[in-house]
Design a protein around this motif. Structure first.
Motif, short mmCIF file in Angstrom:
data_model
loop_
_atom_site.label_atom_id
_atom_site.label_comp_id
_atom_site.label_asym_id
_atom_site.label_seq_id
_atom_site.Cartn_x
_atom_site.Cartn_y
_atom_site.Cartn_z
N MET A 197 3.22 -16.20 0.66
CA MET A 197 2.04 -16.34 1.49
C MET A 197 2.32 -15.62 2.82
O MET A 197 3.35 -15.85 3.45
CB MET A 197 1.76 -17.81 1.71
N PRO A 198 1.40 -14.75 3.25
CA PRO A 198 1.62 -14.02 4.50
C PRO A 198 1.54 -14.95 5.71
O PRO A 198 0.89 -16.00 5.65
CB PRO A 198 0.48 -12.99 4.53
N PRO A 199 2.18 -14.57 6.80
CA PRO A 199 2.09 -15.39 8.00
C PRO A 199 0.68 -15.39 8.56
O PRO A 199 -0.09 -14.45 8.33
CB PRO A 199 3.07 -14.71 8.97
N LYS A 200 0.35 -16.42 9.29
CA LYS A 200 -0.95 -16.50 9.94
C LYS A 200 -1.03 -15.39 11.00
O LYS A 200 -0.07 -15.19 11.75
CB LYS A 200 -1.11 -17.88 10.59
N PRO A 201 -2.17 -14.67 11.07
CA PRO A 201 -2.26 -13.62 12.09
C PRO A 201 -2.33 -14.22 13.49
O PRO A 201 -2.78 -15.36 13.66
CB PRO A 201 -3.56 -12.90 11.74
N PRO A 202 -1.91 -13.46 14.50
CA PRO A 202 -2.03 -13.96 15.87
C PRO A 202 -3.49 -14.13 16.26
O PRO A 202 -4.39 -13.58 15.62
CB PRO A 202 -1.36 -12.88 16.72
N ALA A 203 -3.73 -14.87 17.30
CA ALA A 203 -5.10 -15.08 17.80
C ALA A 203 -5.77 -13.73 18.03
O ALA A 203 -5.16 -12.79 18.52
CB ALA A 203 -5.07 -15.88 19.10
N GLY A 204 -7.03 -13.64 17.63
CA GLY A 204 -7.80 -12.42 17.83
C GLY A 204 -7.51 -11.33 16.81
O GLY A 204 -7.92 -10.19 16.99
N HIS A 205 -6.82 -11.68 15.71
CA HIS A 205 -6.45 -10.69 14.70
C HIS A 205 -6.80 -11.20 13.30
O HIS A 205 -7.04 -12.37 13.09
CB HIS A 205 -4.95 -10.41 14.75
N PHE A 206 -6.79 -10.27 12.35
CA PHE A 206 -6.86 -10.60 10.93
C PHE A 206 -5.66 -9.95 10.26
O PHE A 206 -5.04 -9.06 10.82
CB PHE A 206 -8.18 -10.11 10.30
N ASN A 207 -5.31 -10.42 9.07
CA ASN A 207 -4.21 -9.83 8.31
C ASN A 207 -4.75 -8.83 7.30
O ASN A 207 -5.76 -9.09 6.65
CB ASN A 207 -3.42 -10.89 7.54
N ILE A 208 -4.06 -7.71 7.19
CA ILE A 208 -4.34 -6.77 6.12
C ILE A 208 -3.10 -6.73 5.23
O ILE A 208 -1.98 -6.62 5.73
CB ILE A 208 -4.74 -5.38 6.65
N LEU A 209 -3.33 -6.90 3.94
CA LEU A 209 -2.25 -6.89 2.95
C LEU A 209 -2.26 -5.55 2.24
O LEU A 209 -3.31 -5.08 1.80
CB LEU A 209 -2.45 -8.01 1.93
N TYR A 210 -1.10 -4.94 2.13
CA TYR A 210 -0.95 -3.64 1.48
C TYR A 210 -0.22 -3.83 0.16
O TYR A 210 0.90 -4.33 0.15
CB TYR A 210 -0.15 -2.69 2.37
N PHE A 211 -0.83 -3.42 -0.93
CA PHE A 211 -0.21 -3.51 -2.24
C PHE A 211 0.13 -2.13 -2.78
O PHE A 211 -0.53 -1.14 -2.45
CB PHE A 211 -1.15 -4.23 -3.22
N ALA A 212 1.16 -2.07 -3.60
CA ALA A 212 1.57 -0.86 -4.34
C ALA A 212 1.66 0.35 -3.41
O ALA A 212 2.39 0.32 -2.44
CB ALA A 212 0.63 -0.63 -5.51
N ALA A 213 0.91 1.41 -3.72
CA ALA A 213 0.99 2.66 -2.96
C ALA A 213 0.61 2.47 -1.49
O ALA A 213 1.12 3.17 -0.61
CB ALA A 213 0.10 3.73 -3.59
N ALA A 214 -0.27 1.51 -1.20
CA ALA A 214 -0.64 1.26 0.20
C ALA A 214 0.58 0.76 0.98
O ALA A 214 0.82 1.18 2.11
CB ALA A 214 -1.79 0.26 0.28
N GLY A 215 1.35 -0.12 0.37
CA GLY A 215 2.57 -0.61 1.01
C GLY A 215 3.62 0.47 1.14
O GLY A 215 4.32 0.55 2.15
N SER A 216 3.71 1.33 0.14
CA SER A 216 4.66 2.45 0.22
C SER A 216 4.28 3.41 1.34
O SER A 216 5.15 3.89 2.06
CB SER A 216 4.69 3.21 -1.11
N HIS A 217 2.99 3.67 1.50
CA HIS A 217 2.53 4.61 2.53
C HIS A 217 2.75 4.05 3.94
O HIS A 217 3.14 4.77 4.85
CB HIS A 217 1.06 4.98 2.32
N THR A 218 2.50 2.76 4.12
CA THR A 218 2.61 2.15 5.45
C THR A 218 4.01 1.62 5.74
O THR A 218 4.35 1.42 6.90
CB THR A 218 1.62 0.98 5.60
N GLY A 219 4.77 1.35 4.69
CA GLY A 219 6.08 0.74 4.87
C GLY A 219 5.97 -0.74 5.19
O GLY A 219 6.93 -1.36 5.66
#
Length: 94
Positions: free
Chosen positions: A1-23
């Motif tokens: 489970m990803p950590p809760k985003p800080p106040a004023g933010h949302f979380n973006i989850l990167y899977f497969a090639a998206a995670g490879s591209h962003t690291g």
């Protein structure tokens, strides 16, 4: 489970090639953000991600698929504080 985003933010989850591209597998981004601006924001952060990954990916907001190719729908959806967005590139099997 990803950590809760800080106040004023949302979380973006990167899977497969998206995670490879962003690291990254998860990253908080400032909210609110219209869905129609999400790919532009990611392209600013990660040059080349649109052509390499995003143009071929599915997107969910809070586990619901959204159509980023429908310009009107993408303008109507706003990503809010605490939301979870996932970038899901195509998966191939062998």
């Amino acid at each position: 489970m990803p950590p809760k985003p800080p106040a004023g933010h949302f979380n973006i989850l990167y899977f497969a090639a998206a995670g490879s591209h962003t690291g990254k597998s998860v990253e908080p981004l400032p909210a609110p953000l219209p869905l129609s601006q999400l790919f532009d924001e990611l392209e600013r952060r990660y040059a080349g991600i649109r052509a390499a990954v995003l143009d071929h990916s599915l997107v969910t907001v809070n586990l619901t698929y959204v159509d980023v190719t429908d310009e009107q729908a993408a303008r109507d959806v706003v990503i809010h504080e605490g939301d979870e967005v996932a970038i899901i590139p195509p998966v191939s099997s062998g």
